[in-house]
Design a protein around this motif. Structure first.
Motif, PDB file in Angstrom:
ATOM      1  N   GLY A   1       0.773  -1.223   0.000  1.00 15.89           N
ATOM      2  CA  GLY A   1       0.000   0.000   0.000  1.00 15.89           C
ATOM      3  C   GLY A   1       0.814   1.289   0.000  1.00 15.89           C
ATOM      4  N   GLU A   2       0.103   2.384  -0.123  1.00 18.83           N
ATOM      5  CA  GLU A   2       0.693   3.712  -0.160  1.00 18.83           C
ATOM      6  C   GLU A   2       1.554   3.966   1.079  1.00 18.83           C
ATOM      7  OE1 GLU A   2      -1.015   8.282   0.068  1.00 18.83           O
ATOM      8  OE2 GLU A   2      -2.130   6.775  -1.083  1.00 18.83           O
ATOM      9  N   GLU A   3       2.820   4.347   0.839  1.00 18.92           N
ATOM     10  CA  GLU A   3       3.772   4.673   1.912  1.00 18.92           C
ATOM     11  C   GLU A   3       3.961   3.522   2.901  1.00 18.92           C
ATOM     12  OE1 GLU A   3       2.485   8.316   3.709  1.00 18.92           O
ATOM     13  OE2 GLU A   3       2.682   9.466   1.858  1.00 18.92           O
ATOM     14  N   ALA A   4       3.758   2.294   2.451  1.00 15.40           N
ATOM     15  CA  ALA A   4       3.769   1.141   3.362  1.00 15.40           C
ATOM     16  C   ALA A   4       5.082   0.992   4.128  1.00 15.40           C
ATOM     17  CB  ALA A   4       3.465  -0.141   2.593  1.00 15.40           C
ATOM     18  N   LEU A   5       6.208   1.203   3.450  1.00 13.03           N
ATOM     19  CA  LEU A   5       7.512   1.066   4.117  1.00 13.03           C
ATOM     20  C   LEU A   5       8.279   2.385   4.095  1.00 13.03           C
ATOM     21  CD1 LEU A   5       8.547  -2.471   2.820  1.00 13.03           C
ATOM     22  CD2 LEU A   5       7.649  -1.858   5.063  1.00 13.03           C
ATOM     23  N   TRP A   6       7.569   3.447   3.920  1.00 12.89           N
ATOM     24  CA  TRP A   6       8.136   4.792   3.935  1.00 12.89           C
ATOM     25  C   TRP A   6       9.010   4.976   5.187  1.00 12.89           C
ATOM     26  CZ3 TRP A   6       6.475   9.469   1.131  1.00 12.89           C
ATOM     27  CH2 TRP A   6       6.926  10.661   1.688  1.00 12.89           C
ATOM     28  N   SER A   7      10.197   5.448   4.980  1.00 11.47           N
ATOM     29  CA  SER A   7      11.102   5.830   6.069  1.00 11.47           C
ATOM     30  C   SER A   7      11.633   4.663   6.897  1.00 11.47           C
ATOM     31  CB  SER A   7      10.438   6.866   6.994  1.00 11.47           C
ATOM     32  OG  SER A   7      10.217   8.068   6.277  1.00 11.47           O
ATOM     33  N   PHE A   8      11.509   3.421   6.420  1.00 11.51           N
ATOM     34  CA  PHE A   8      12.244   2.319   7.039  1.00 11.51           C
ATOM     35  C   PHE A   8      13.672   2.418   6.493  1.00 11.51           C
ATOM     36  CE2 PHE A   8       8.163   0.952   8.299  1.00 11.51           C
ATOM     37  CZ  PHE A   8       8.318   0.031   9.316  1.00 11.51           C
ATOM     38  N   SER A   9      14.406   3.346   7.036  1.00 16.20           N
ATOM     39  CA  SER A   9      15.661   3.800   6.434  1.00 16.20           C
ATOM     40  C   SER A   9      16.849   2.892   6.691  1.00 16.20           C
ATOM     41  CB  SER A   9      15.987   5.217   6.940  1.00 16.20           C
ATOM     42  OG  SER A   9      16.047   5.238   8.348  1.00 16.20           O
ATOM     43  N   GLY A  10      16.672   1.804   7.450  1.00 19.22           N
ATOM     44  CA  GLY A  10      17.793   0.912   7.736  1.00 19.22           C
ATOM     45  C   GLY A  10      17.850  -0.324   6.853  1.00 19.22           C
ATOM     46  N   ILE A  11      16.836  -0.542   6.012  1.00 23.66           N
ATOM     47  CA  ILE A  11      16.761  -1.752   5.199  1.00 23.66           C
ATOM     48  C   ILE A  11      17.577  -1.584   3.923  1.00 23.66           C
ATOM     49  CG2 ILE A  11      15.212  -3.253   3.883  1.00 23.66           C
ATOM     50  CD1 ILE A  11      13.046  -2.633   5.937  1.00 23.66           C
ATOM     51  N   LYS A  12      18.540  -2.503   3.685  1.00 26.87           N
ATOM     52  CA  LYS A  12      19.415  -2.422   2.518  1.00 26.87           C
ATOM     53  C   LYS A  12      18.869  -3.194   1.317  1.00 26.87           C
ATOM     54  CE  LYS A  12      23.782  -1.704   4.967  1.00 26.87           C
ATOM     55  NZ  LYS A  12      25.176  -2.196   5.141  1.00 26.87           N
ATOM     56  N   GLU A  13      18.201  -4.289   1.575  1.00 23.58           N
ATOM     57  CA  GLU A  13      17.677  -5.105   0.486  1.00 23.58           C
ATOM     58  C   GLU A  13      16.298  -5.605   0.857  1.00 23.58           C
ATOM     59  OE1 GLU A  13      18.911  -9.003  -2.262  1.00 23.58           O
ATOM     60  OE2 GLU A  13      20.189  -8.339  -0.609  1.00 23.58           O
ATOM     61  N   LEU A  14      15.399  -5.552  -0.101  1.00 27.16           N
ATOM     62  CA  LEU A  14      14.026  -5.974   0.143  1.00 27.16           C
ATOM     63  C   LEU A  14      13.590  -6.921  -0.968  1.00 27.16           C
ATOM     64  CD1 LEU A  14      11.411  -5.572   1.854  1.00 27.16           C
ATOM     65  CD2 LEU A  14      10.779  -3.792   0.210  1.00 27.16           C
ATOM     66  N   LYS A  15      13.133  -8.099  -0.594  1.00 26.62           N
ATOM     67  CA  LYS A  15      12.633  -9.057  -1.568  1.00 26.62           C
ATOM     68  C   LYS A  15      11.114  -8.951  -1.641  1.00 26.62           C
ATOM     69  CE  LYS A  15      12.621 -13.929  -2.884  1.00 26.62           C
ATOM     70  NZ  LYS A  15      13.055 -15.302  -2.525  1.00 26.62           N
ATOM     71  N   ILE A  16      10.636  -8.610  -2.829  1.00 25.97           N
ATOM     72  CA  ILE A  16       9.198  -8.495  -3.033  1.00 25.97           C
ATOM     73  C   ILE A  16       8.677  -9.832  -3.545  1.00 25.97           C
ATOM     74  CG2 ILE A  16       7.364  -7.258  -4.229  1.00 25.97           C
ATOM     75  CD1 ILE A  16       9.252  -4.913  -4.495  1.00 25.97           C
ATOM     76  N   PRO A  17       7.710 -10.415  -2.880  1.00 24.91           N
ATOM     77  CA  PRO A  17       7.198 -11.722  -3.319  1.00 24.91           C
ATOM     78  C   PRO A  17       6.663 -11.673  -4.749  1.00 24.91           C
ATOM     79  CG  PRO A  17       6.391 -11.167  -1.118  1.00 24.91           C
ATOM     80  CD  PRO A  17       7.050  -9.936  -1.647  1.00 24.91           C
ATOM     81  N   ALA A  18       6.786 -12.798  -5.453  1.00 23.78           N
ATOM     82  CA  ALA A  18       6.318 -12.888  -6.836  1.00 23.78           C
ATOM     83  C   ALA A  18       4.812 -12.705  -6.946  1.00 23.78           C
ATOM     84  CB  ALA A  18       6.723 -14.236  -7.423  1.00 23.78           C
ATOM     85  N   SER A  19       4.111 -12.868  -5.838  1.00 20.43           N
ATOM     86  CA  SER A  19       2.647 -12.745  -5.838  1.00 20.43           C
ATOM     87  C   SER A  19       2.168 -11.306  -5.929  1.00 20.43           C
ATOM     88  CB  SER A  19       2.088 -13.374  -4.563  1.00 20.43           C
ATOM     89  OG  SER A  19       2.675 -12.766  -3.417  1.00 20.43           O
ATOM     90  N   VAL A  20       3.048 -10.333  -5.649  1.00 20.50           N
ATOM     91  CA  VAL A  20       2.636  -8.922  -5.615  1.00 20.50           C
ATOM     92  C   VAL A  20       2.262  -8.434  -7.004  1.00 20.50           C
ATOM     93  CG1 VAL A  20       3.432  -6.557  -5.188  1.00 20.50           C
ATOM     94  CG2 VAL A  20       3.942  -8.363  -3.541  1.00 20.50           C
ATOM     95  N   GLU A  21       1.077  -7.803  -7.095  1.00 26.56           N
ATOM     96  CA  GLU A  21       0.547  -7.309  -8.360  1.00 26.56           C
ATOM     97  C   GLU A  21       0.527  -5.779  -8.426  1.00 26.56           C
ATOM     98  OE1 GLU A  21      -3.338  -8.954  -8.528  1.00 26.56           O
ATOM     99  OE2 GLU A  21      -2.655 -11.041  -8.717  1.00 26.56           O
ATOM    100  N   LYS A  22       0.471  -5.138  -7.268  1.00 19.45           N
ATOM    101  CA  LYS A  22       0.314  -3.683  -7.242  1.00 19.45           C
ATOM    102  C   LYS A  22       1.138  -3.081  -6.117  1.00 19.45           C
ATOM    103  CE  LYS A  22      -3.291  -0.112  -6.897  1.00 19.45           C
ATOM    104  NZ  LYS A  22      -4.735   0.126  -6.683  1.00 19.45           N
ATOM    105  N   ILE A  23       1.884  -2.034  -6.445  1.00 14.91           N
ATOM    106  CA  ILE A  23       2.647  -1.293  -5.438  1.00 14.91           C
ATOM    107  C   ILE A  23       2.213   0.159  -5.542  1.00 14.91           C
ATOM    108  CG2 ILE A  23       4.928  -0.661  -4.595  1.00 14.91           C
ATOM    109  CD1 ILE A  23       6.017  -3.146  -5.997  1.00 14.91           C
ATOM    110  N   GLU A  24       1.670   0.690  -4.484  1.00 12.57           N
ATOM    111  CA  GLU A  24       1.062   2.010  -4.538  1.00 12.57           C
ATOM    112  C   GLU A  24       2.067   3.139  -4.294  1.00 12.57           C
ATOM    113  OE1 GLU A  24      -2.286   1.919  -1.885  1.00 12.57           O
ATOM    114  OE2 GLU A  24      -3.403   0.501  -3.142  1.00 12.57           O
ATOM    115  N   ARG A  25       1.587   4.345  -4.377  1.00 16.50           N
ATOM    116  CA  ARG A  25       2.397   5.565  -4.329  1.00 16.50           C
ATOM    117  C   ARG A  25       3.336   5.595  -3.120  1.00 16.50           C
ATOM    118  NH1 ARG A  25       2.781  10.554  -2.197  1.00 16.50           N
ATOM    119  NH2 ARG A  25       1.297   9.991  -0.569  1.00 16.50           N
TER     120      ARG A  25
END
Length: 301
Positions: free
Chosen positions: A128-152
């Motif tokens: 969703g919108e701003e879902a991980l906004w400002s999680f400033s310590g994460i270097k790598e993020l794996k997005i599951p293959a199931s994800v269809e939509k990533i919001e603003r």
């Protein structure tokens, strides 16, 4: 609507890096759907159900009957003080898939640098919108293959994020998706993306190159503004025989890309091809722009 909604989409967290002796969840009954961003915090105080895994309860992550993980900022701040990793988020509760991740009433002034890792459940369809906004310590993020939509602005201001792969089902790179991700240097796009929203990669100063799918029809204003792009090849997919770069209402596409040297527009059968040199404002290193050979008319404004 006064109907009680049964809470089913709760996520488990395992904290690997530190020992945490407190509970992270409460099951609650709500009188309002959690899709509504104006939901007051008091709505989450109806009823608490003890979980054997934990000794205490707090509303850090709550899911509703649609399988939505909701992160509330006040508890995220508390979480960041006590743990460094969020792992093993459950993909279903009572047989109901957890399909959405949302940040409830995000506060852009807060950052969570102590959280170094988050593993998303493989059942997710929407970030969703701003879902991980400002999680400033994460270097790598794996997005599951199931994800269809990533919001603003879903990943905006993740200032430590270095690389990411967008799965094949994602077809739109939304507005401000990676804005302010200053260490982002590698982006892999697997899907047939049709558009890149305004300011999607603005401020990505470490992003030197990116391969755009041939399916990209539109690039929004300021999409790569202040980024580190050095060379880029842009697909030309005409609409009714015409092609235009950018959107003047949202600023020049490559404004202040001071390392940009070469731009190549892929050859396409466009009756009309138009760009504005203002889309390259303050690109002080720009040496060459290659236009489509087969374009019948080229307008440079």
């Amino acid at each position: 609507d006064a109907e009680i909604i049964r809470i089913v989409g709760i996520a488990d967290l395992n904290f690997l890096a530190v020992h945490v002796n407190f509970a992270l969840f409460r099951l609650v009954e709500t009188e309002q759907h959690t899709h509504q961003r104006g939901l007051a915090g008091t709505v989450f105080a109806q009823k608490c159900v003890d979980l054997a895994l934990f000794e205490l309860q707090s509303d850090i992550i709550v899911g509703d009957a649609d399988g939505i993980i909701v992160i509330r900022p006040e508890e995220a701040e508390e979480l960041a003080q006590k743990a460094t990793e969020i792992t093993n988020l459950r993909s279903e509760i009572d047989g109901i898939p957890v399909t959405e991740l949302r940040f409830f009433e995000n506060n852009s002034k807060k950052t969570y640098p102590n959280i170094k890792k988050i593993i998303l459940p493989d059942s997710l369809k929407v970030i969703g919108e701003e879902a991980l906004w400002s999680f400033s310590g994460i270097k790598e993020l794996k997005i599951p293959a199931s994800v269809e939509k990533i919001e603003r602005a879903a990943f905006a201001r993740m200032s430590s994020l270095e690389k990411i792969t967008l799965p094949s089902k994602v077809t739109y790179i939304s507005e401000n998706m990676f804005s302010g991700c200053e260490k982002l240097s590698k982006v892999v796009i697997k899907g047939d993306v049709y558009a890149i929203g305004q300011s999607a990669f603005s401020g990505c100063t470490s992003l030197k190159k990116i391969t755009l799918p041939k399916t990209v029809k539109r690039i929004g204003g300021s999409a790569f503004a202040r980024s580190g792009i050095t060379t880029i090849t842009i697909p030309v997919v005409p609409y009714k025989g015409r092609y235009y770069l950018g959107d003047e209402d949202y600023g020049p596409v490559f404004k202040d890309c001071k390392n940009l040297k070469k731009v190549v527009f892929c050859d396409a059968k466009a009756d009309y091809f138009g760009i504005s040199l203002d889309d390259f404002r303050n690109c002080t290193s720009l040496e060459k722009i290659y236009f489509p050979k087969s374009a019948k008319r080229i307008l440079i404004a």
